[in-house]
Design an enzyme around this catalytic site. Structure first.
Site, PDB file in Angstrom:
ATOM      1  N   HIS A  35       0.825  -1.353   0.083  1.00  0.00           N
ATOM      2  CA  HIS A  35       0.052   0.094  -0.001  1.00  0.00           C
ATOM      3  C   HIS A  35       0.954   1.174  -0.125  1.00  0.00           C
ATOM      4  CE1 HIS A  35      -3.402  -2.588   1.248  1.00  0.00           C
ATOM      5  NE2 HIS A  35      -3.714  -2.552   0.194  1.00  0.00           N
TER       6      HIS A  35
ATOM      7  N   ASP B 187     -18.517  -1.809 -11.587  1.00  0.00           N
ATOM      8  CA  ASP B 187     -17.345  -2.356 -12.221  1.00  0.00           C
ATOM      9  C   ASP B 187     -16.464  -1.409 -12.680  1.00  0.00           C
ATOM     10  OD1 ASP B 187     -15.582  -3.523 -14.299  1.00  0.00           O
ATOM     11  OD2 ASP B 187     -17.073  -4.613 -15.268  1.00  0.00           O
ATOM     12  N   GLY B 188     -15.327  -1.363 -12.460  1.00  0.00           N
ATOM     13  CA  GLY B 188     -14.261  -0.314 -12.739  1.00  0.00           C
ATOM     14  C   GLY B 188     -14.090   0.095 -14.184  1.00  0.00           C
TER      15      GLY B 188
ATOM     16  N   ASP C 212      -5.528  -0.826  -8.175  1.00  0.00           N
ATOM     17  CA  ASP C 212      -5.275  -1.827  -7.370  1.00  0.00           C
ATOM     18  C   ASP C 212      -6.142  -3.043  -7.665  1.00  0.00           C
ATOM     19  OD1 ASP C 212      -4.592  -3.173  -5.037  1.00  0.00           O
ATOM     20  OD2 ASP C 212      -5.174  -1.706  -3.565  1.00  0.00           O
ATOM     21  N   SER C 213      -5.837  -3.703  -8.628  1.00  0.00           N
ATOM     22  CA  SER C 213      -6.595  -4.807  -9.043  1.00  0.00           C
ATOM     23  C   SER C 213      -6.283  -6.233  -8.341  1.00  0.00           C
ATOM     24  CB  SER C 213      -6.319  -4.943 -10.530  1.00  0.00           C
ATOM     25  OG  SER C 213      -5.142  -5.409 -10.927  1.00  0.00           O
TER      26      SER C 213
ATOM     27  N   ASP D  99      -5.594 -10.448  -9.652  1.00  0.00           N
ATOM     28  CA  ASP D  99      -4.769 -11.037 -10.787  1.00  0.00           C
ATOM     29  C   ASP D  99      -5.796 -10.814 -11.971  1.00  0.00           C
ATOM     30  OD1 ASP D  99      -2.508 -11.485  -9.319  1.00  0.00           O
ATOM     31  OD2 ASP D  99      -3.558 -13.220  -8.781  1.00  0.00           O
TER      32      ASP D  99
END
Lengths: 283, 283
Positions: free
Chosen positions: B62, B137-138, B155-156, B158
């Site tokens: 982070h 949903d981004g 910051d996804s 996988d």
């Protein structure tokens, strides 16, 4: 059927590697020696069940313990390696024409024999004419050395078992005495992440700081070692590990490194804040 | 009795953590969510069995995904975070007075609720008045954004399952459009070590390079992620990640970081040679 090698990195964490087969298992006077074959890491060597090297990632450790000091010292000719019977550090060292003489002090002859037979990619330079192998305890060997080496590489196991003496104040003092007046010592310096490793790392740093006027720590990513965050110590009588980096010499040397490069060399000395604090606590 | 959580980092490698007890297990519309308590790492969160964060080492991830871009952009006010329902990136962001507005787009509301309840050290800033959470949903959210943000943090998870769309060319193109003319995007960029991760890493890099004029990759040691060697992408319309580092601002900001510092910031962009080559192959 599945065969898995597991190593406890702490009592509460383990890394496991799927094994195709065990190629060798033997007991020397000092330790148990095993060689395994795996899909993910190729062959790997363990001593007393602790991971020493894998064919997949040993280049990181051996490049970082060798090229960092070699790219700082202006003319390293006489080199002493303690431990490292696997030959990885020797393989990197013999790439330099400047190196005239290498003493390798390994306590356990069986490690050398097994690595020559099963890990030829790592042990490939153990027949170099400049290399002189001494099967002795490094701590004892170095007591009688004085003003003899440009570089000492302490490629020890962890600070228990056969490697224990290589983390003592006496040993670092002997290394200082064994070096020329502008000599450099590097050592494998454990890890800053798990508590057990932190204690060993701080103890080593404290003793090196007491023995050498210049002492820094640098880091690398070594996936098969506990936490993957591994440290090396750079101790010196004269040269600074970053200010005295020979960038031009790297180009000329044509080392074909896969991990090391001069920018990474500099970056490796920029440590996370929590690691800086752990080191400062014992300085 | 012993209870162990294991994650396969590849079909042939697994990391196992001894668990004291499972604190939570639930199934959302998107994924399975679990929280465990462990001696070594404190509490940890997994999604579909993959490690997302542990209390012991989440500060590394982070801090590195947040402070690197924040210490480059001269005046970051409007920030978009995609993913990161755990709140770790928000906790770091709200340390900056300059930040006026944060949009957090998290597809899975249950992740936020579970983290608030079980991971208060990470989720502690999710009530900050500057934060606006959107459960969407981004990929869809960002389509309608234009010239709106100084910084986007991706910051996804996988690149499979719910996070898959966040690694596409369309998504990076939308990020470019959503940024002001001097905006920065950072993303979690997978790992260079195991073959499966390398493929994802190269694919992401190729697409980002096609979308942004300035694109670099930086690294950190994250012990609980596969291989411990983790990468982040830094993509920018104007600023260089090292040349434009604001060293003075770091002192003034008094961030109390444990991993990040300005020297490490610079060092993190000095990659191993094999990683440089993997990136260059797709540029």
């Amino acid at each position: 059927m599945e065969l898995w090698f597991s190593e406890r990195h702490t009592p509460n964490v383990k890394l496991s590697i799927k094994v195709e087969k065990q190629l060798y298992s033997g007991q020397s006077d000092y330790q148990r020696i095993d060689i395994y074959e795996s899909k993910e890491f190729g062959r790997f060597l363990t001593l007393d069940g602790f991971m020493m090297l894998t064919e997949k990632d040993e280049f990181i450790y051996h490049e970082m313990i060798t090229h960092v000091p070699m790219m700082v010292h202006p003319n390293p000719e006489q080199v002493l390696i303690i431990g490292a019977g696997d030959g990885g550090a020797v393989r990197e060292l013999v790439k330099y024409e400047s190196v005239r003489h290498i003493d390798l002090v390994e306590i356990d002859e069986m490690v050398v024999d097994v690595c020559k037979k099963y890990l030829p990619k790592t042990a490939c330079a153990l027949d170099d004419p400049r290399l002189h192998i001494h099967y002795e305890d490094g701590l004892k060997y170095i007591r009688s050395c004085e003003d003899q080496y440009d570089l000492i590489i302490v490629d020890s196991t962890d600070p228990f078992g056969p490697g224990e003496g290589l983390f003592t104040r006496e040993f670092y003092g002997s290394c200082y005495k064994a070096l020329h007046k502008d000599g450099i010592m590097v050592n494998q310096h454990e890890s800053p992440f798990y508590q057990e490793d932190v204690a060993a790392m701080q103890r080593a740093h404290k003793r090196i700081v007491e023995s050498f006027p210049i002492s820094y720590v640098y880091q690398a990513h070594i996936p098969t070692y506990p936490s993957g965050h591994w440290l090396f110590g750079f101790a010196s009588k004269k040269y600074h590990p970053v200010d005295d980096l020979k960038r031009e010499a790297f180009k000329d040397a044509k080392l074909n490194t896969r991990y090391y490069n001069p920018n990474l060399h500099v970056g490796a000395f920029s440590l996370p804040t929590y690691v800086e604090e752990l080191l400062r606590d014992v300085e």
